[in-house]
Design an enzyme around this catalytic site. Structure first.
Site, PDB file in Angstrom:
ATOM      1  CB  THR A  62      52.143  -9.101 -17.853  1.00  0.00           C
ATOM      2  OG1 THR A  62      51.282  -8.908 -16.730  1.00  0.00           O
ATOM      3  CG2 THR A  62      52.432  -7.764 -18.511  1.00  0.00           C
ATOM      4  CB  ALA A  92      36.967 -17.977 -10.398  1.00  0.00           C
ATOM      5  CG  ASP A 112      51.395 -16.357 -13.044  1.00  0.00           C
ATOM      6  OD1 ASP A 112      52.368 -15.624 -12.799  1.00  0.00           O
ATOM      7  OD2 ASP A 112      50.575 -16.112 -13.953  1.00  0.00           O
ATOM      8  CE  LYS A 122      49.996 -13.240 -16.768  1.00  0.00           C
ATOM      9  NZ  LYS A 122      49.923 -13.630 -15.342  1.00  0.00           N
TER      10      LYS A 122
HETATM   11  P1  ATR Z   1      43.340 -11.811 -12.501  1.00  0.00           P
HETATM   12  O1  ATR Z   1      43.580 -12.331 -13.885  1.00  0.00           O
HETATM   13  O2  ATR Z   1      44.428 -10.901 -11.996  1.00  0.00           O
HETATM   14  O3  ATR Z   1      42.999 -12.876 -11.520  1.00  0.00           O
HETATM   15  P2  ATR Z   1      40.622 -11.031 -13.122  1.00  0.00           P
HETATM   16  O4  ATR Z   1      40.545 -12.108 -14.120  1.00  0.00           O
HETATM   17  O5  ATR Z   1      40.115  -9.682 -13.488  1.00  0.00           O
HETATM   18  O6  ATR Z   1      42.116 -10.790 -12.643  1.00  0.00           O
HETATM   19  O7  ATR Z   1      39.931 -11.523 -11.781  1.00  0.00           O
HETATM   20  C1  ATR Z   1      39.676 -10.692 -10.725  1.00  0.00           C
HETATM   21  C2  ATR Z   1      38.985 -11.482  -9.594  1.00  0.00           C
HETATM   22  O8  ATR Z   1      38.559 -10.539  -8.585  1.00  0.00           O
HETATM   23  C3  ATR Z   1      37.747 -12.228 -10.050  1.00  0.00           C
HETATM   24  O9  ATR Z   1      37.631 -13.403  -9.280  1.00  0.00           O
HETATM   25  C4  ATR Z   1      36.654 -11.229  -9.705  1.00  0.00           C
HETATM   26  O10 ATR Z   1      35.385 -11.800  -9.521  1.00  0.00           O
HETATM   27  P3  ATR Z   1      34.375 -11.994 -10.794  1.00  0.00           P
HETATM   28  O11 ATR Z   1      34.828 -13.220 -11.510  1.00  0.00           O
HETATM   29  O12 ATR Z   1      33.036 -12.147 -10.178  1.00  0.00           O
HETATM   30  O13 ATR Z   1      34.514 -10.746 -11.629  1.00  0.00           O
HETATM   31  C5  ATR Z   1      37.154 -10.680  -8.397  1.00  0.00           C
HETATM   32  N1  ATR Z   1      36.544  -9.393  -8.059  1.00  0.00           N
HETATM   33  C6  ATR Z   1      36.825  -8.188  -8.615  1.00  0.00           C
HETATM   34  N2  ATR Z   1      36.053  -7.229  -8.053  1.00  0.00           N
HETATM   35  C7  ATR Z   1      35.243  -7.847  -7.125  1.00  0.00           C
HETATM   36  C8  ATR Z   1      34.234  -7.416  -6.186  1.00  0.00           C
HETATM   37  N3  ATR Z   1      33.867  -6.130  -6.108  1.00  0.00           N
HETATM   38  N4  ATR Z   1      33.652  -8.355  -5.411  1.00  0.00           N
HETATM   39  C9  ATR Z   1      34.002  -9.651  -5.484  1.00  0.00           C
HETATM   40  N5  ATR Z   1      34.954 -10.119  -6.330  1.00  0.00           N
HETATM   41  C10 ATR Z   1      35.570  -9.237  -7.135  1.00  0.00           C
END
Ligand code: ATR
Length: 288
Positions: A71, A139, A112, A75
């Protein structure tokens, strides 16, 4: 009285590698199944800092492990350090499950996307990925696995919307051609416009999670028969799910993705494909 225990066969051992890993719910999931199916095995937490990850991973066979989950934040490093990996894991760029093969080599795969789709199928009987466009918010790593699974399963169109547009574009570039479906990258500011005609809306961002900001999204243009899913499961019913439910959309919460993604690993290590049941959900929730 004779002792029928076979002392020559050590119990099978798996675990979850992460940093930090104290809050992982995986030990509760696998622990429940081991007990439920009366399988002599154990599933432990393996805290490992990034600088020690590769060595710890390579040592899994010597340390008596039959495999492991991987995790955050390991990964991607897991994919780089296994001997072989499933093509979908390569495409996603991340491994979340590892099996130690009979020859001691490490095989990596990614469950996943499987967990995401199985959760939707289990949570909404009429779910059909090929029925129409899917809207994916986010994303990050989770979105990457989900997009790959949707394409692989025949989704006709996927609209990816992310605050940082370049990340969505990179994701689309990496996964284009995986299935027949089109990937469309939209702007976060105009996210509401992309809900029209969608058959599925999935939030893969951290927005709406306990302690995070809420997801600011007007869903009035989403068809009322579109399935709405949030991969956030703390709280179980996010504001997005509550609003979708109130207007009649079928909703599926995010806990099932965690539970279903665990199944293929359990089968690979312990030899039995486990079920996701209400009892399992209750057991996991009581420790969340
Ligand atoms: P994971 O691997 O669990 O998907 P991550 O890679 O940290 O976690 O991704 C978090 C997602 O939440 C991303 O799409 C992030 O957008 P950014 O790519 O622009 O960072 C999104 N996210 C987190 N906080 C946000 C916010 N305040 N507004 C919009 N999107 C947010």
């Amino acid at each position: 009285m004779t002792d029928s225990t076979d002392h020559t066969t050590p119990i099978k051992r798996a675990g979850v590698m992460g940093w930090p890993v104290d809050h992982s719910l995986s030990p509760r999931v696998h622990g429940f199944w081991l007990q439920h199916y009366a399988i002599p095995g154990e599933y432990v937490r393996i805290p490992v800092a990034p600088e020690h990850f590769a060595a710890k991973l390579r040592a899994l066979p010597q340390d008596g492990f039959t495999g492991a989950n991987v995790t955050v934040p390991h990964k991607e490093a897991a994919l780089k350090n296994v001997d072989d990996a499933h093509p979908l894991a390569r495409r996603i760029g991340a491994v979340n499950t590892i099996k130690v093969q009979d020859d001691g080599s490490l095989y990596g795969f990614n469950t996943d996307g499987f967990g995401f789709l199985e959760n939707l199928k289990a949570g909404y009987a009429g779910f059909d990925v090929t029925r129409g466009p899917a809207v994916l918010l986010g994303a990050g790593g989770a979105a990457r696995a989900i997009l790959a699974a949707l394409l692989d399963a025949g989704a006709p169109e996927i609209r990816v919307l992310n605050r940082t547009r370049e990340r969505a574009e990179q994701l689309a570039a990496d996964l284009t051609g995986l299935g027949q479906g089109d990937i469309i990258v939209g702007t976060w500011e105009q996210r509401m416009d992309h809900l029209e005609g969608a058959a599925l809306l999935a939030n893969t961002t951290t927005l709406g999670m306990k302690g995070q900001r809420s997801l600011d999204l007007d869903i009035s243009s989403l068809p009322t028969d579109a399935v709405v899913n949030d991969i956030v499961y703390t709280p179980l019913e996010t504001d997005l799910l509550a609003r979708a439910r109130a207007r009649g959309n079928p909703v599926v919460d995010g806990l099932g993705m965690l539970l279903h993604q665990a199944r293929p690993g359990f089968e690979a290590w312990f030899g039995h494909m486990p079920d996701v049941t209400e009892n399992l959900r209750a057991h996991v929730l009581s420790g969340a």
